[in-house]
Scaffold this motif. Structure first.
Motif, PDB file in Angstrom:
ATOM      1  N   ASP A  25      11.115  -9.892 -19.535  1.00 26.95           N
ATOM      2  CA  ASP A  25      10.469 -10.894 -18.801  1.00 26.95           C
ATOM      3  C   ASP A  25      10.746 -10.586 -17.545  1.00 26.95           C
ATOM      4  OD1 ASP A  25       9.603 -11.457 -21.382  1.00 26.95           O
ATOM      5  OD2 ASP A  25      10.091 -13.589 -21.216  1.00 26.95           O
ATOM      6  N   ASP A  26      12.221 -10.291 -17.220  1.00 21.93           N
ATOM      7  CA  ASP A  26      12.678 -10.504 -15.777  1.00 21.93           C
ATOM      8  C   ASP A  26      11.980  -9.157 -15.293  1.00 21.93           C
ATOM      9  OD1 ASP A  26      13.993  -8.654 -17.192  1.00 21.93           O
ATOM     10  OD2 ASP A  26      15.557  -8.730 -16.193  1.00 21.93           O
ATOM     11  N   VAL A  27      11.881  -8.144 -15.654  1.00 31.10           N
ATOM     12  CA  VAL A  27      11.084  -7.084 -14.857  1.00 31.10           C
ATOM     13  C   VAL A  27       9.590  -7.382 -14.627  1.00 31.10           C
ATOM     14  CG1 VAL A  27      10.331  -4.709 -15.325  1.00 31.10           C
ATOM     15  CG2 VAL A  27      12.491  -5.233 -16.035  1.00 31.10           C
ATOM     16  N   VAL A  28       8.836  -8.048 -15.520  1.00 27.33           N
ATOM     17  CA  VAL A  28       7.705  -8.697 -15.217  1.00 27.33           C
ATOM     18  C   VAL A  28       7.546  -9.374 -13.852  1.00 27.33           C
ATOM     19  CG1 VAL A  28       5.707  -9.844 -16.094  1.00 27.33           C
ATOM     20  CG2 VAL A  28       6.673  -8.108 -17.517  1.00 27.33           C
ATOM     21  N   GLU A  29       8.460 -10.367 -13.831  1.00 26.65           N
ATOM     22  CA  GLU A  29       8.270 -11.245 -12.759  1.00 26.65           C
ATOM     23  C   GLU A  29       8.906 -10.624 -11.320  1.00 26.65           C
ATOM     24  OE1 GLU A  29      10.887 -14.515 -13.514  1.00 26.65           O
ATOM     25  OE2 GLU A  29       9.881 -15.371 -15.191  1.00 26.65           O
ATOM     26  N   ARG A  30       9.789  -9.515 -11.668  1.00 30.68           N
ATOM     27  CA  ARG A  30      10.144  -8.840 -10.300  1.00 30.68           C
ATOM     28  C   ARG A  30       8.973  -7.689  -9.746  1.00 30.68           C
ATOM     29  NH1 ARG A  30      15.291  -8.372 -12.790  1.00 30.68           N
ATOM     30  NH2 ARG A  30      14.831  -6.108 -13.096  1.00 30.68           N
ATOM     31  N   SER A  31       8.271  -7.397 -10.988  1.00 35.14           N
ATOM     32  CA  SER A  31       7.154  -6.470 -10.523  1.00 35.14           C
ATOM     33  C   SER A  31       5.940  -7.202  -9.828  1.00 35.14           C
ATOM     34  CB  SER A  31       6.751  -5.909 -11.991  1.00 35.14           C
ATOM     35  OG  SER A  31       7.532  -5.044 -12.495  1.00 35.14           O
ATOM     36  N   ILE A  32       5.886  -8.241 -10.240  1.00 34.69           N
ATOM     37  CA  ILE A  32       4.799  -9.217  -9.583  1.00 34.69           C
ATOM     38  C   ILE A  32       5.322  -9.508  -8.103  1.00 34.69           C
ATOM     39  CG2 ILE A  32       3.616 -11.487  -9.636  1.00 34.69           C
ATOM     40  CD1 ILE A  32       3.867 -11.537 -12.745  1.00 34.69           C
ATOM     41  N   VAL A  33       6.435  -9.920  -8.000  1.00 35.12           N
ATOM     42  CA  VAL A  33       7.028 -10.116  -6.698  1.00 35.12           C
ATOM     43  C   VAL A  33       6.885  -9.018  -5.830  1.00 35.12           C
ATOM     44  CG1 VAL A  33       9.154 -10.790  -5.234  1.00 35.12           C
ATOM     45  CG2 VAL A  33       8.408 -12.273  -7.342  1.00 35.12           C
ATOM     46  N   THR A  34       7.249  -7.736  -6.423  1.00 38.87           N
ATOM     47  CA  THR A  34       7.267  -6.642  -5.598  1.00 38.87           C
ATOM     48  C   THR A  34       5.734  -6.467  -5.033  1.00 38.87           C
ATOM     49  OG1 THR A  34       8.989  -5.364  -6.748  1.00 38.87           O
ATOM     50  CG2 THR A  34       7.399  -4.126  -5.823  1.00 38.87           C
ATOM     51  N   LEU A  35       4.920  -6.633  -5.865  1.00 37.60           N
ATOM     52  CA  LEU A  35       3.454  -6.425  -5.407  1.00 37.60           C
ATOM     53  C   LEU A  35       3.187  -7.402  -4.414  1.00 37.60           C
ATOM     54  CD1 LEU A  35       1.914  -5.435  -9.001  1.00 37.60           C
ATOM     55  CD2 LEU A  35       2.459  -3.979  -6.886  1.00 37.60           C
ATOM     56  N   VAL A  36       3.444  -8.545  -4.554  1.00 39.89           N
ATOM     57  CA  VAL A  36       3.143  -9.511  -3.595  1.00 39.89           C
ATOM     58  C   VAL A  36       3.757  -9.070  -2.293  1.00 39.89           C
ATOM     59  CG1 VAL A  36       3.717 -11.900  -2.797  1.00 39.89           C
ATOM     60  CG2 VAL A  36       3.108 -11.495  -5.038  1.00 39.89           C
ATOM     61  N   GLY A  37       4.924  -8.392  -2.074  1.00 37.96           N
ATOM     62  CA  GLY A  37       5.476  -8.111  -0.922  1.00 37.96           C
ATOM     63  C   GLY A  37       5.077  -6.556  -0.602  1.00 37.96           C
ATOM     64  N   GLN A  38       3.958  -6.204  -1.070  1.00 34.52           N
ATOM     65  CA  GLN A  38       3.242  -5.149  -0.606  1.00 34.52           C
ATOM     66  C   GLN A  38       4.243  -3.738  -0.797  1.00 34.52           C
ATOM     67  OE1 GLN A  38       1.140  -5.556   3.150  1.00 34.52           O
ATOM     68  NE2 GLN A  38      -0.163  -6.958   2.329  1.00 34.52           N
ATOM     69  N   ARG A  39       5.031  -3.768  -1.573  1.00 39.08           N
ATOM     70  CA  ARG A  39       6.082  -2.723  -1.894  1.00 39.08           C
ATOM     71  C   ARG A  39       5.304  -2.054  -3.011  1.00 39.08           C
ATOM     72  NH1 ARG A  39      10.230   0.035   0.734  1.00 39.08           N
ATOM     73  NH2 ARG A  39      11.395   0.025  -1.464  1.00 39.08           N
ATOM     74  N   GLY A  40       5.545  -0.653  -2.929  1.00 42.53           N
ATOM     75  CA  GLY A  40       5.089   0.008  -4.004  1.00 42.53           C
ATOM     76  C   GLY A  40       5.860  -0.068  -5.407  1.00 42.53           C
ATOM     77  N   LEU A  41       5.247  -0.165  -6.437  1.00 45.54           N
ATOM     78  CA  LEU A  41       6.295  -0.412  -7.712  1.00 45.54           C
ATOM     79  C   LEU A  41       6.253   0.687  -8.661  1.00 45.54           C
ATOM     80  CD1 LEU A  41       7.530  -2.496  -9.830  1.00 45.54           C
ATOM     81  CD2 LEU A  41       5.179  -2.996 -10.655  1.00 45.54           C
ATOM     82  N   MET A  42       7.588   1.185  -8.854  1.00 44.30           N
ATOM     83  CA  MET A  42       7.941   2.138  -9.986  1.00 44.30           C
ATOM     84  C   MET A  42       8.356   1.661 -11.180  1.00 44.30           C
ATOM     85  SD  MET A  42       7.861   5.663 -10.213  1.00 44.30           S
ATOM     86  CE  MET A  42       7.551   6.330  -8.645  1.00 44.30           C
ATOM     87  N   LEU A  43       7.521   1.857 -12.418  1.00 37.01           N
ATOM     88  CA  LEU A  43       7.962   1.405 -13.508  1.00 37.01           C
ATOM     89  C   LEU A  43       8.779   3.001 -14.361  1.00 37.01           C
ATOM     90  CD1 LEU A  43       5.107  -0.926 -14.668  1.00 37.01           C
ATOM     91  CD2 LEU A  43       7.253  -1.570 -13.824  1.00 37.01           C
ATOM     92  N   VAL A  44      10.066   2.705 -14.598  1.00 33.99           N
ATOM     93  CA  VAL A  44      10.543   3.938 -15.357  1.00 33.99           C
ATOM     94  C   VAL A  44      11.187   3.378 -16.594  1.00 33.99           C
ATOM     95  CG1 VAL A  44      11.035   4.681 -13.026  1.00 33.99           C
ATOM     96  CG2 VAL A  44      12.770   3.355 -14.136  1.00 33.99           C
ATOM     97  N   GLY A  45      11.312   4.423 -17.678  1.00 31.15           N
ATOM     98  CA  GLY A  45      11.880   3.843 -18.717  1.00 31.15           C
ATOM     99  C   GLY A  45      11.632   4.985 -19.924  1.00 31.15           C
ATOM    100  N   GLU A  46      12.455   4.670 -20.976  1.00 35.55           N
ATOM    101  CA  GLU A  46      12.255   5.807 -22.015  1.00 35.55           C
ATOM    102  C   GLU A  46      10.610   5.487 -22.658  1.00 35.55           C
ATOM    103  OE1 GLU A  46      14.312   7.820 -23.526  1.00 35.55           O
ATOM    104  OE2 GLU A  46      15.962   7.083 -22.133  1.00 35.55           O
TER     105      GLU A  46
END
Length: 373
Positions: free
Chosen positions: A74-95
């Protein structure tokens, strides 16, 4: 007085629908109920994007409860949304199997109503397949111009103010990845073949951004340059830790897929719990305090869904009355444990441990009995 409901769009015959089509009626309800502030170029407010992805916790929004689509993180989802609001690129990494691509798709569906502007990273991807190409018949006839230009996903995303999804970016050559550096810095795509201003460049419309995904197991294949990394905020998707979350996800997704294919067999909660417990123990290399060598293969929620779905399909088409634990174990070999003979041995060792430590459980004994066939 009865409540009026948003009319569902006509059914589309397809093996898989993009998220904006699959959830079209729900997105329409959320849009109608959305009173929050929206960044320029966004279809829904950030708060409503979060509700679309993480659900409404039992509350009705637009007349209906919104179901959760991403479990955990859930925290990743919220921070991802904030990242996109700030016009920063979003990189999702993981297994593998941690829902990186699903989150990317859901974000694009909610924010710009188009998740199809995507690049699937591979060694075969070249610049033209990302930026733009040319219709060579028109190019030879009239030279480089708007009529001859064939927009790629990046060009279309910039011109529409939409999100570009770049899947498995680390599988692309470094020189292909670095095409994104000037785009993300200047929000401008140069088209040097078209020499007349302003046709020789494209300015990104409000709402444009990039969501990329990378598999942690692929790090080092084509590691990103430091310059490109600085233009992204990195968020790590973690495997689901809670057994209940895994069980709920498994039940919902498998039974939804079965219903979509008009298959009457259903996965039951007790069998689903056994499967997620088995996956958890195989990852940990321990069952009831007895240690064993864990398989080297990826044991993700996505793989568990594939195992359960395959077992249910077998039962439906081959006249089995219901999905039993033994069916699950059979499909774990081939679906999860593939061509590594050592992993097959490790799985057999696990089944022997289960048989020994759970003598009082008929279901676990049925699961272990698959090795006798």
């Amino acid at each position: 007085m009865s409540k009026s409901k948003t009319q569902a769009p006509p059914a589309v015959v397809a093996q898989r629908l993009p998220a904006e089509q699959l959830y079209a009626a729900e997105l329409a309800r959320l849009l109608a109920a959305d009173s929050g502030a929206r960044p320029e170029g966004w279809r829904l407010s950030p708060a409503m994007v979060r509700t679309f992805i993480l659900g409404s916790d039992g509350r009705e929004v637009g007349g209906e409860v919104v179901q959760r689509k991403i479990f955990g993180n859930d925290d990743v989802v919220e921070r991802s949304i904030v990242t996109l609001v700030g016009q920063r690129g979003l990189m999702l990494v993981g297994e593998p199997g941690t829902a990186k691509s699903l989150l990317s798709e859901l974000l694009a569906a909610a924010i710009c109503a188009d998740s199809t502007l995507a690049v699937q990273g591979s060694a075969a991807v070249v610049e033209e397949s990302i930026r733009y190409g040319w219709n060579y018949a028109l190019l030879l006839r009239s030279g480089p111009g708007p009529e001859a230009l064939v927009p790629g996903p990046l060009h279309r995303a910039m011109s529409r103010g939409a999100l570009l999804r770049f899947e498995e970016i680390s599988r692309c050559a470094i020189e292909v990845q670095d095409n994104l550096i000037p785009i993300m810095s200047e929000r401008l795509l140069h088209i040097p073949e078209m020499q007349e201003d302003p046709g020789n460049y494209l300015l990104a419309k409000p709402g444009f951004n990039v969501i990329a995904t990378a598999n942690l197991r692929d790090r080092g294949v084509n590691d990103m340059s430091s310059a490109l990394k600085r233009r992204f905020n990195f968020e790590t998707m973690r495997p689901l830790a809670r057994l209940q979350d895994q069980k709920e996800l498994l039940l919902r997704e498998v039974n939804r897929q079965l219903a979509d294919q008009q298959i009457s067999t259903r996965l039951t909660p007790d069998v689903a719990e056994l499967l997620v417990s088995a996956f958890q123990e195989l990852r940990a290399g321990s069952a009831e305090g007895v240690a064993f060598e864990p398989p080297s293969t990826v044991l993700s929620s996505a793989e568990a869904i594939a195992v359960a779905f395959s077992a249910a399909v077998q039962c439906h088409y081959f006249a089995e009355p219901k999905v039993r634990p033994q069916h699950l174990a059979r499909f774990m070999v081939g679906t999860v444990i593939k061509d590594d003979e050592q992993d097959s041995r490790r799985f057999r060792d696990y089944l022997r441990v289960v048989r020994r430590v759970r003598t009082n459980s008929p279901q676990w004994q049925d699961f272990a009995d698959s090795q006798d066939d």
